[in-house]
Design a protein around this motif. Structure first.
Motif, PDB file in Angstrom:
ATOM      1  N   GLU A  78       0.496 -32.094  39.716  1.00 10.21           N
ATOM      2  CA  GLU A  78      -0.552 -31.960  38.694  1.00 10.21           C
ATOM      3  C   GLU A  78       0.037 -31.800  37.289  1.00 10.21           C
ATOM      4  O   GLU A  78      -0.407 -32.469  36.349  1.00 10.21           O
ATOM      5  CB  GLU A  78      -1.453 -30.755  39.006  1.00 10.21           C
ATOM      6  CG  GLU A  78      -2.277 -30.895  40.278  1.00 10.21           C
ATOM      7  CD  GLU A  78      -1.615 -30.256  41.495  1.00 10.21           C
ATOM      8  OE1 GLU A  78      -0.369 -30.082  41.481  1.00 10.21           O
ATOM      9  OE2 GLU A  78      -2.339 -29.936  42.462  1.00 10.21           O
ATOM     10  N   ASP A  79       1.028 -30.909  37.165  1.00 12.58           N
ATOM     11  CA  ASP A  79       1.570 -30.630  35.825  1.00 12.58           C
ATOM     12  C   ASP A  79       2.284 -31.855  35.258  1.00 12.58           C
ATOM     13  O   ASP A  79       2.158 -32.158  34.072  1.00 12.58           O
ATOM     14  CB  ASP A  79       2.522 -29.426  35.873  1.00 12.58           C
ATOM     15  CG  ASP A  79       1.770 -28.129  36.171  1.00 12.58           C
ATOM     16  OD1 ASP A  79       0.532 -28.124  36.016  1.00 12.58           O
ATOM     17  OD2 ASP A  79       2.427 -27.150  36.561  1.00 12.58           O
TER      18      ASP A  79
ATOM     19  N   GLN B  89       1.327 -33.771  31.871  1.00 11.08           N
ATOM     20  CA  GLN B  89       2.326 -33.902  30.792  1.00 11.08           C
ATOM     21  C   GLN B  89       2.479 -35.359  30.383  1.00 11.08           C
ATOM     22  O   GLN B  89       2.517 -35.698  29.199  1.00 11.08           O
ATOM     23  CB  GLN B  89       3.691 -33.402  31.264  1.00 11.08           C
ATOM     24  CG  GLN B  89       3.912 -31.906  31.102  1.00 11.08           C
ATOM     25  CD  GLN B  89       5.129 -31.440  31.901  1.00 11.08           C
ATOM     26  OE1 GLN B  89       5.925 -32.255  32.369  1.00 11.08           O
ATOM     27  NE2 GLN B  89       5.257 -30.128  32.059  1.00 11.08           N
TER      28      GLN B  89
END
Ligand code: ZN
Ligand code: ZN
Length: 254
Positions: free
Chosen positions: A225-226, A230
């Motif tokens: 997810e991160d 990003q």
């Protein structure tokens, strides 16, 4: 318009539920594992369900919900999907082997009514207009554009690169676009094969959108997810892009 995000993950696990959006408490968009966040009363309040496609992460909550509310429901629930999806539900879910056939239970006043829709159709459900949008996925799939006259949102469904979508959104100008970006840029080939977007694909697609909608990312692969977010923010600094989370309650133009 109020949208309860009950599920928006590409998988399951602690704190993760699959695609399930509840609009103004009575219209359900997909029926993934997010259904389990609803109380009995909230399940009973659902009148219509629009389904994007037959993949199990988008339908698994439906048979379970029907069994749960079976004794207490008063009004039938209307379910809308592509003809292939309705056929898949009849053949593979409500077939007396996987689950009872709720299209004929209780006898004489079944709990569900199944309705077919096609890309380009416009439905009027409750006080809303629901337009059926094209999607690109390995199985027949659509997205939906939901409008109540004062606000609107589009949901891409599960979809890879989908050039047919953008002219429609440029014309209808939704306030919010919820779009599937399941994978990171590192697995471009996997994303293409499975019919999902990467951040770079999103950048390419948003180049076709002339209307400054708010963008929310859904269906992210658990664990990535991160990185996905990003990459999206890095590639698209000019857009307002946020990650959708389950338990989010979105209010459009209220
Ligand atoms: Zn899918
Ligand atoms: Zn999915």
């Amino acid at each position: 318009m109020k949208i309860d995000i009950l599920g928006c993950s590409g998988g399951i696990g602690q704190g993760l539920k699959t695609t399930t959006f509840l609009v103004d408490d009575s219209l359900l968009v997909d029926a993934g594992t997010g259904i389990e966040l609803l109380t009995m009363d909230r399940m009973l309040a659902i009148r219509d369900v629009v389904i994007t496609h037959a993949h199990i992460d988008h339908i698994i909550g439906l048979p379970l919900m029907l069994a749960t509310i079976y004794d207490q429901h008063k009004e039938p629930i209307h379910i809308y999907a592509l003809p292939d999806v309705i056929e898949a539900l009849e053949q593979h879910i409500f077939n007396w082997t996987i689950w009872p056939d709720y299209t004929c239970l209780p006898e004489g006043r079944p709990i569900i009514h199944l309705h077919t829709v096609n890309v380009g159709d416009s439905l009027t459900l409750q006080n809303k207009t629901i337009q059926v949008l094209p999607a690109e996925h390995p199985t027949p799939t659509v997205g939906y554009l939901v409008s109540d006259g004062t606000s609107s949102f589009a949901f891409s469904g599960d979809s890879g690169l989908n050039d047919g979508l953008w002219p429609i959104l440029n014309q209808s100008k939704p306030d919010l676009l919820i779009i599937d970006v399941s994978f990171t840029d590192e697995v471009d080939e996997l994303a293409r094969l499975s019919g999902h977007l990467t951040p770079s694909h999103l950048k390419q697609q948003l180049g076709l959108l002339t209307h400054p909608a708010r963008i929310m990312i859904t269906h992210l692969k658990p664990g990535f997810e991160d990185t996905i977010m990003q990459q999206c923010r890095q590639l698209l600094p000019e857009w307002q892009i946020d990650r959708l989370h389950h338990n989010d309650i979105l209010h459009l133009n209220e």
